[in-house]
Design a protein around this motif. Structure first.
Motif, PDB file in Angstrom:
ATOM      1  N   THR A  54      -3.731   0.663  -2.816  1.00  0.00           N
ATOM      2  CA  THR A  54      -3.238  -0.625  -2.384  1.00  0.00           C
ATOM      3  C   THR A  54      -3.346  -1.615  -3.531  1.00  0.00           C
ATOM      4  O   THR A  54      -4.202  -1.465  -4.418  1.00  0.00           O
ATOM      5  CB  THR A  54      -3.998  -1.134  -1.152  1.00  0.00           C
ATOM      6  N   ALA A  69      -7.719   5.743  -3.460  1.00  0.00           N
ATOM      7  CA  ALA A  69      -8.496   6.796  -2.824  1.00  0.00           C
ATOM      8  C   ALA A  69      -9.193   7.606  -3.918  1.00  0.00           C
ATOM      9  O   ALA A  69      -8.658   7.763  -5.022  1.00  0.00           O
ATOM     10  CB  ALA A  69      -7.582   7.701  -2.003  1.00  0.00           C
ATOM     11  N   SER A  91      -5.557  -3.030   2.247  1.00  0.00           N
ATOM     12  CA  SER A  91      -6.592  -2.351   3.011  1.00  0.00           C
ATOM     13  C   SER A  91      -6.393  -0.852   2.935  1.00  0.00           C
ATOM     14  O   SER A  91      -5.286  -0.367   2.685  1.00  0.00           O
ATOM     15  CB  SER A  91      -6.544  -2.800   4.476  1.00  0.00           C
ATOM     16  N   ARG A  92      -7.489  -0.109   3.183  1.00  0.00           N
ATOM     17  CA  ARG A  92      -7.382   1.342   3.306  1.00  0.00           C
ATOM     18  C   ARG A  92      -6.948   1.751   4.709  1.00  0.00           C
ATOM     19  O   ARG A  92      -6.696   2.922   4.962  1.00  0.00           O
ATOM     20  CB  ARG A  92      -8.736   1.975   2.991  1.00  0.00           C
ATOM     21  N   SER A  93      -6.896   0.802   5.605  1.00  0.00           N
ATOM     22  CA  SER A  93      -6.574   1.072   6.999  1.00  0.00           C
ATOM     23  C   SER A  93      -5.093   0.894   7.280  1.00  0.00           C
ATOM     24  O   SER A  93      -4.486  -0.116   6.914  1.00  0.00           O
ATOM     25  CB  SER A  93      -7.366   0.140   7.907  1.00  0.00           C
ATOM     26  N   ARG A  94      -4.502   1.858   7.976  1.00  0.00           N
ATOM     27  CA  ARG A  94      -3.080   1.779   8.323  1.00  0.00           C
ATOM     28  C   ARG A  94      -2.772   0.558   9.178  1.00  0.00           C
ATOM     29  O   ARG A  94      -1.691  -0.022   9.081  1.00  0.00           O
ATOM     30  CB  ARG A  94      -2.665   3.049   9.071  1.00  0.00           C
ATOM     31  N   GLU A 151      -2.881   9.411   5.317  1.00  0.00           N
ATOM     32  CA  GLU A 151      -4.073   8.960   4.627  1.00  0.00           C
ATOM     33  C   GLU A 151      -3.747   7.937   3.540  1.00  0.00           C
ATOM     34  O   GLU A 151      -2.670   7.939   2.947  1.00  0.00           O
ATOM     35  CB  GLU A 151      -4.822  10.143   3.995  1.00  0.00           C
ATOM     36  N   PHE A 152      -4.728   7.105   3.290  1.00  0.00           N
ATOM     37  CA  PHE A 152      -4.611   6.056   2.284  1.00  0.00           C
ATOM     38  C   PHE A 152      -4.544   6.656   0.884  1.00  0.00           C
ATOM     39  O   PHE A 152      -5.264   7.611   0.575  1.00  0.00           O
ATOM     40  CB  PHE A 152      -5.821   5.137   2.393  1.00  0.00           C
ATOM     41  N   TYR A 188      -1.227  -2.894   7.914  1.00  0.00           N
ATOM     42  CA  TYR A 188       0.141  -3.002   7.414  1.00  0.00           C
ATOM     43  C   TYR A 188       1.120  -3.113   8.568  1.00  0.00           C
ATOM     44  O   TYR A 188       1.046  -2.352   9.533  1.00  0.00           O
ATOM     45  CB  TYR A 188       0.468  -1.795   6.536  1.00  0.00           C
ATOM     46  N   GLY A 209       0.819  -1.201   0.000  1.00  0.00           N
ATOM     47  CA  GLY A 209       0.000   0.000   0.000  1.00  0.00           C
ATOM     48  C   GLY A 209       0.850   1.248   0.000  1.00  0.00           C
ATOM     49  O   GLY A 209       2.030   1.208   0.354  1.00  0.00           O
ATOM     50  N   PHE A 250       0.563   5.318   1.335  1.00  0.00           N
ATOM     51  CA  PHE A 250      -0.122   6.322   2.131  1.00  0.00           C
ATOM     52  C   PHE A 250       0.643   7.624   1.995  1.00  0.00           C
ATOM     53  O   PHE A 250       1.787   7.631   1.533  1.00  0.00           O
ATOM     54  CB  PHE A 250      -0.175   5.900   3.605  1.00  0.00           C
TER      55      PHE A 250
END
Length: 122
Positions: free
Chosen positions: A50, A61, A103-106, A46-47, A109, A35, A37
């Motif tokens: 990925t 995004a 994922s869009r979530s930190r 922020e994303f 990772y 990913g 960010f």
């Protein structure tokens, strides 16, 4: 030890392009999602995008969709972020990361690079 090393950042005029690279080592690159960010001054990380382990699935995004292209070369253990039509609001430190699932979530990772600065002038 897993290491991620970003490169390719720099200063570019609005409307220009840059290609970021992230070279990975320390575990089987092709088994993990990657990913990107970004973090602008005073803002949360922020994303951006990925890509799945195989490269077959990508998510972006909304702010970069249609302008950025994420790809990976599993033979070279490298992921690339092609950034086109850059805008001043794209200015940030860009980080690559690796995890089991894209994922869009930190929190998804588990390893991160040190980041590379991208500055877009108006």
């Amino acid at each position: 030890q897993v290491q991620l090393v970003e490169s390719g950042g720099g200063l570019v005029q609005a409307g220009g392009s840059l290609r970021l690279s992230c070279a990975a080592s320390g575990r089987t690159f092709s088994s993990y999602a990657m990913g990107w960010f970004r973090q602008a001054p005073g803002k949360e990380r922020e994303f951006v995008a990925t890509i799945s382990a195989s490269g077959g699935v990508r998510y972006y995004a909304d702010s970069v969709k249609g302008r950025f292209i994420l790809s990976r070369d599993n033979a070279k253990n490298t992921v690339y972020l092609q950034m086109n039509s850059l805008k001043p609001e794209d200015t940030a430190v860009y980080y690559c990361a690796t995890g089991t699932w894209g994922s869009r979530s930190r929190s998804a990772y588990d390893y991160w690079g040190q980041g590379t600065q991208v500055t877009v002038s108006s």
